[in-house]
Design a protein around this motif. Sequence first.
Motif, PDB file in Angstrom:
ATOM      1  N   GLN A 176       1.954  40.011  37.095  1.00 25.47           N
ATOM      2  CA  GLN A 176       2.145  38.584  36.807  1.00 25.47           C
ATOM      3  C   GLN A 176       3.521  38.319  36.205  1.00 25.47           C
ATOM      4  OE1 GLN A 176      -1.341  37.981  34.371  1.00 25.47           O
ATOM      5  NE2 GLN A 176      -2.592  37.388  36.127  1.00 25.47           N
ATOM      6  N   GLN A 177       3.951  39.163  35.269  1.00 21.22           N
ATOM      7  CA  GLN A 177       5.266  38.997  34.654  1.00 21.22           C
ATOM      8  C   GLN A 177       6.377  39.214  35.688  1.00 21.22           C
ATOM      9  OE1 GLN A 177       6.071  38.031  31.410  1.00 21.22           O
ATOM     10  NE2 GLN A 177       8.125  37.865  32.297  1.00 21.22           N
ATOM     11  N   ILE A 178       6.202  40.195  36.537  1.00 23.08           N
ATOM     12  CA  ILE A 178       7.208  40.472  37.566  1.00 23.08           C
ATOM     13  C   ILE A 178       7.392  39.274  38.480  1.00 23.08           C
ATOM     14  CG2 ILE A 178       7.608  41.826  39.669  1.00 23.08           C
ATOM     15  CD1 ILE A 178       6.333  44.227  38.034  1.00 23.08           C
ATOM     16  N   PHE A 179       6.304  38.677  38.931  1.00 20.46           N
ATOM     17  CA  PHE A 179       6.444  37.527  39.826  1.00 20.46           C
ATOM     18  C   PHE A 179       6.995  36.306  39.109  1.00 20.46           C
ATOM     19  CE2 PHE A 179       4.571  40.148  42.950  1.00 20.46           C
ATOM     20  CZ  PHE A 179       5.078  39.636  44.144  1.00 20.46           C
ATOM     21  N   ALA A 180       6.709  36.160  37.826  1.00 15.72           N
ATOM     22  CA  ALA A 180       7.349  35.093  37.045  1.00 15.72           C
ATOM     23  C   ALA A 180       8.855  35.346  36.962  1.00 15.72           C
ATOM     24  CB  ALA A 180       6.725  35.006  35.655  1.00 15.72           C
ATOM     25  N   ASN A 181       9.250  36.604  36.750  1.00 15.45           N
ATOM     26  CA  ASN A 181      10.677  36.950  36.714  1.00 15.45           C
ATOM     27  C   ASN A 181      11.333  36.680  38.062  1.00 15.45           C
ATOM     28  OD1 ASN A 181      10.237  37.859  34.108  1.00 15.45           O
ATOM     29  ND2 ASN A 181      10.503  40.019  34.592  1.00 15.45           N
ATOM     30  N   GLN A 208      12.636  43.890  39.895  1.00 17.47           N
ATOM     31  CA  GLN A 208      12.164  43.315  38.645  1.00 17.47           C
ATOM     32  C   GLN A 208      10.983  44.123  38.130  1.00 17.47           C
ATOM     33  OE1 GLN A 208      13.668  40.471  37.038  1.00 17.47           O
ATOM     34  NE2 GLN A 208      15.166  41.242  38.525  1.00 17.47           N
ATOM     35  N   VAL A 209      10.990  44.372  36.838  1.00 20.14           N
ATOM     36  CA  VAL A 209       9.876  45.008  36.153  1.00 20.14           C
ATOM     37  C   VAL A 209       9.330  44.009  35.136  1.00 20.14           C
ATOM     38  CG1 VAL A 209      10.682  47.366  36.548  1.00 20.14           C
ATOM     39  CG2 VAL A 209      11.416  46.128  34.511  1.00 20.14           C
ATOM     40  N   ALA A 210       8.278  44.396  34.451  1.00 17.79           N
ATOM     41  CA  ALA A 210       7.558  43.471  33.567  1.00 17.79           C
ATOM     42  C   ALA A 210       8.219  43.330  32.202  1.00 17.79           C
ATOM     43  CB  ALA A 210       6.111  43.910  33.419  1.00 17.79           C
ATOM     44  N   ASP A 220      13.064  38.614  26.220  1.00 19.53           N
ATOM     45  CA  ASP A 220      13.652  39.395  25.137  1.00 19.53           C
ATOM     46  C   ASP A 220      13.807  40.876  25.489  1.00 19.53           C
ATOM     47  OD1 ASP A 220      13.843  37.167  23.399  1.00 19.53           O
ATOM     48  OD2 ASP A 220      11.717  37.396  22.879  1.00 19.53           O
ATOM     49  N   GLY A 221      13.470  41.243  26.736  1.00 23.06           N
ATOM     50  CA  GLY A 221      13.588  42.633  27.163  1.00 23.06           C
ATOM     51  C   GLY A 221      12.436  43.512  26.729  1.00 23.06           C
ATOM     52  N   LYS A 222      11.338  42.895  26.297  1.00 21.66           N
ATOM     53  CA  LYS A 222      10.153  43.644  25.865  1.00 21.66           C
ATOM     54  C   LYS A 222       9.178  43.773  27.035  1.00 21.66           C
ATOM     55  CE  LYS A 222      10.768  43.248  21.151  1.00 21.66           C
ATOM     56  NZ  LYS A 222      12.095  43.719  21.001  1.00 21.66           N
ATOM     57  N   LEU A 223       8.582  44.958  27.184  1.00 21.21           N
ATOM     58  CA  LEU A 223       7.618  45.191  28.248  1.00 21.21           C
ATOM     59  C   LEU A 223       6.361  44.361  28.022  1.00 21.21           C
ATOM     60  CD1 LEU A 223       7.043  47.060  30.793  1.00 21.21           C
ATOM     61  CD2 LEU A 223       5.576  48.312  29.207  1.00 21.21           C
ATOM     62  N   VAL A 224       5.893  43.712  29.062  1.00 19.35           N
ATOM     63  CA  VAL A 224       4.649  42.941  29.045  1.00 19.35           C
ATOM     64  C   VAL A 224       3.577  43.790  29.725  1.00 19.35           C
ATOM     65  CG1 VAL A 224       3.500  40.878  29.942  1.00 19.35           C
ATOM     66  CG2 VAL A 224       5.853  40.731  29.083  1.00 19.35           C
TER      67      VAL A 224
END
Length: 131
Positions: free
Chosen positions: A54-59, A34-36, A40-44
Amino acid sequence: MTNLSYPKPEGVAPGNGYSHVVTGPGRWVAIAGQVALDADGKLVGDGDPVAQAQQIFANLDSCLAAAGATFADVVKLNFFVTDIAFLPALRVARDAYVDTANPPASTAVQVVALFSPEALIEVEAYAVVND
């Protein structure tokens, strides 16, 4: 509830924030790296390893839920970073999700690049679900 065990191998120094061995019965779940990216497929977090972690762990949390699993079921995390200096940010995000008393086995690797130059971190997970 998970049925994992964390054996302590003789002759191996204790891990700092990870377990060397995690085992348990159940259904195997593999989560792709998983990446950030948001829904919507937009980089965080362009250029921000904290926001990306943080975004990766949410994913990862969402992926685990889709498989009927939680972070309590995770036996292995693999971290890929474009700069080893990002590990502290990654650990903070990880520790918000995992049991730090019995953390999963882990590997951290610095890589030259990920799928996109803006992606700084990628994390894959393996879990065993006690059905």
